[in-house]
Enzyme design. Structure first.
Site, PDB file in Angstrom:
ATOM      1  N   SER A  62      42.712  36.405  41.777  1.00 28.14           N
ATOM      2  CA  SER A  62      44.129  36.788  41.848  1.00 28.14           C
ATOM      3  C   SER A  62      44.380  38.258  42.174  1.00 28.14           C
ATOM      4  O   SER A  62      45.496  38.611  42.530  1.00 28.14           O
ATOM      5  CB  SER A  62      44.815  36.480  40.529  1.00 28.14           C
ATOM      6  OG  SER A  62      45.367  35.205  40.603  1.00 28.14           O
ATOM      7  N   LYS A  65      45.907  39.112  45.409  1.00 26.39           N
ATOM      8  CA  LYS A  65      47.349  38.947  45.654  1.00 26.39           C
ATOM      9  C   LYS A  65      48.048  40.281  45.855  1.00 26.39           C
ATOM     10  O   LYS A  65      49.069  40.357  46.529  1.00 26.39           O
ATOM     11  CB  LYS A  65      47.985  38.167  44.486  1.00 26.39           C
ATOM     12  CG  LYS A  65      47.444  36.733  44.364  1.00 26.39           C
ATOM     13  CD  LYS A  65      47.850  36.089  43.042  1.00 26.39           C
ATOM     14  CE  LYS A  65      47.300  34.666  42.907  1.00 26.39           C
ATOM     15  NZ  LYS A  65      47.565  34.083  41.581  1.00 26.39           N
ATOM     16  N   TYR A 241      49.933  37.623  34.163  1.00 26.97           N
ATOM     17  CA  TYR A 241      50.543  36.320  33.899  1.00 26.97           C
ATOM     18  C   TYR A 241      51.434  36.385  32.670  1.00 26.97           C
ATOM     19  O   TYR A 241      52.143  37.358  32.468  1.00 26.97           O
ATOM     20  CB  TYR A 241      49.468  35.229  33.759  1.00 26.97           C
ATOM     21  CG  TYR A 241      48.494  35.260  34.886  1.00 26.97           C
ATOM     22  CD1 TYR A 241      48.942  35.096  36.196  1.00 26.97           C
ATOM     23  CD2 TYR A 241      47.154  35.495  34.689  1.00 26.97           C
ATOM     24  CE1 TYR A 241      48.057  35.143  37.252  1.00 26.97           C
ATOM     25  CE2 TYR A 241      46.261  35.545  35.746  1.00 26.97           C
ATOM     26  CZ  TYR A 241      46.725  35.371  37.019  1.00 26.97           C
ATOM     27  OH  TYR A 241      45.868  35.429  38.060  1.00 26.97           O
ATOM     28  N   VAL A 259      40.845  35.352  37.725  1.00 28.42           N
ATOM     29  CA  VAL A 259      40.004  34.473  36.911  1.00 28.42           C
ATOM     30  C   VAL A 259      38.511  34.640  37.174  1.00 28.42           C
ATOM     31  O   VAL A 259      37.689  34.061  36.480  1.00 28.42           O
ATOM     32  CB  VAL A 259      40.400  32.975  37.030  1.00 28.42           C
ATOM     33  CG1 VAL A 259      41.756  32.706  36.410  1.00 28.42           C
ATOM     34  CG2 VAL A 259      40.336  32.491  38.464  1.00 28.42           C
TER      35      VAL A 259
HETATM   36  N1  GLU Z   1      42.032  31.073  43.122  1.00 28.33           N
HETATM   37  C1  GLU Z   1      42.619  30.995  41.821  1.00 28.33           C
HETATM   38  C2  GLU Z   1      43.609  29.831  41.821  1.00 28.33           C
HETATM   39  O1  GLU Z   1      44.376  29.746  42.712  1.00 28.33           O
HETATM   40  C3  GLU Z   1      43.289  32.286  41.474  1.00 28.33           C
HETATM   41  C4  GLU Z   1      43.860  32.298  40.100  1.00 28.33           C
HETATM   42  C5  GLU Z   1      43.624  33.570  39.328  1.00 28.33           C
HETATM   43  O2  GLU Z   1      42.754  34.389  39.595  1.00 28.33           O
HETATM   44  O3  GLU Z   1      44.358  33.740  38.367  1.00 28.33           O
HETATM   45  O4  GLU Z   1      43.599  29.016  40.951  1.00 28.33           O
END
Ligand code: GLU
Length: 306
Positions: A62, A65, A241, A259
């Site tokens: 994430s 992003k 989050y 994650v």
């Molecule tokens: N590739 C992960 C997903 O889309 C990213 C989520 C994350 O790092 O929080 O589930």
């Protein structure tokens, strides 16, 4: 900051690893040794301080992003980007569909929950998904000042195979007429951006880039200061989050997690970037020992967002 302090912070926080678990919903991530722990601080004068497992490559997940949002802003401008995604915390889990349904306009709440990140990935310019991803990778190499960054093919295939919740989010947005384009093409860019292998050093440089208002350590400006401010603001409000408020309150500086076990903290007031890697995650999907190290560093350096 002294090297000794950083070494001690890694040692001290190792104890927290037992409280977390590696992400298992993406099978390749489940294979990662949960005992890794490392930290890097990058300063604007070029100084780099590292301790622990800082040479291990792990999936950016994430944290990508933030980078894709910056490129989407460069490609489309602020006004256009925020016609497609809001700038508000969701208070829900990273992959939740809830607010897509309940918000009257069906737009994602912010670019850092999965729905919003899929939306920003759809805004990246390029002739096809391969070209779009290559632009993301090149841009990430540029702002991390790390030309060795590569796609983790194993992680990517694993994400693609098991990414049905993300498919659900994308098809829902397409069904509501807010996401345009081929869902699988858009998700291909998204799965790949999450699967880029990084180290704490490359991530600390990305954090520094945003802390420094969009300027590389060479002094070259890559994005307008306003775009860096947008990314930093969203990291502060939406980066962890449904733990974003608590993180800001506890640690005092913004943080964006992934994650894969990484967290970045851009600290504009001190022109420095911090990155940690610890794949044992708490319930919200944030690195438990990584948060511990961030807390220690923030206290020691008297870091403050304001
Ligand atoms: N590739 C992960 C997903 O889309 C990213 C989520 C994350 O790092 O929080 O589930």
């Amino acid at each position: 900051m002294k090297q000794d302090f950083l070494d001690d912070a890694v040692k001290r926080n190792r104890g927290l690893i037992s409280q977390g678990v590696v992400a298992t919903y993406i099978p390749e991530l489940a294979k990662v040794d949960k005992n890794y722990l490392g930290v890097t601080i990058a300063y604007a004068d070029g100084t780099i301080l590292s301790s622990g497992d800082t040479k291990i490559r792990f999936a950016i997940e994430s944290i990508s992003k933030t980078v894709v949002l910056a490129l989407a802003l460069l490609d489309n401008g602020e006004e256009e980007v925020f016609k497609h995604v809001h700038k508000e915390p969701s208070g829900d889990a990273f992959n939740s569909i809830k607010k897509l349904e309940t918000e009257p306009d069906h737009l994602p709440r912010n670019p850092f929950i999965n729905a919003g990140a899929i939306m920003t990935a759809s805004l990246i310019k390029g002739k096809d998904p391969v070209d779009k991803f290559n632009r993301v990778l090149e841009f990430m190499r540029l702002i991390s000042e790390d030309k060795t960054l590569e796609l983790g093919e194993d992680i990517y295939l694993s994400e693609k195979k098991t990414g049905d919740t993300n498919r659900g989010l994308a098809y829902y947005m397409k069904g509501q007429g807010v996401l345009t384009g081929e869902v699988e093409d858009i998700l291909d860019v998204y799965f790949k951006q999450c699967s880029i292998y990084v180290t704490t050093e490359s991530l600390a440089k990305i954090a520094l880039f945003f802390a420094n208002g969009g300027i590389l350590s060479t002094g070259e400006r890559i994005i307008p200061k306003k775009y860096a401010q947008i990314v930093n603001g969203l990291i502060a409000t939406c980066g962890m989050y449904d733990q974003s408020g608590e993180y800001l309150d506890n640690i005092g500086i913004p943080g964006k997690s992934g994650v894969g076990g990484g967290i970045i903290s851009p600290v504009s007031s001190k022109k420095l970037g911090v990155a940690v890697f610890g794949p044992a995650l708490d319930e919200q999907g944030n690195s438990v020992a990584g948060i511990g190290i961030m807390k220690d560093i923030s206290k020691e350096l008297d870091l403050d967002m304001f």
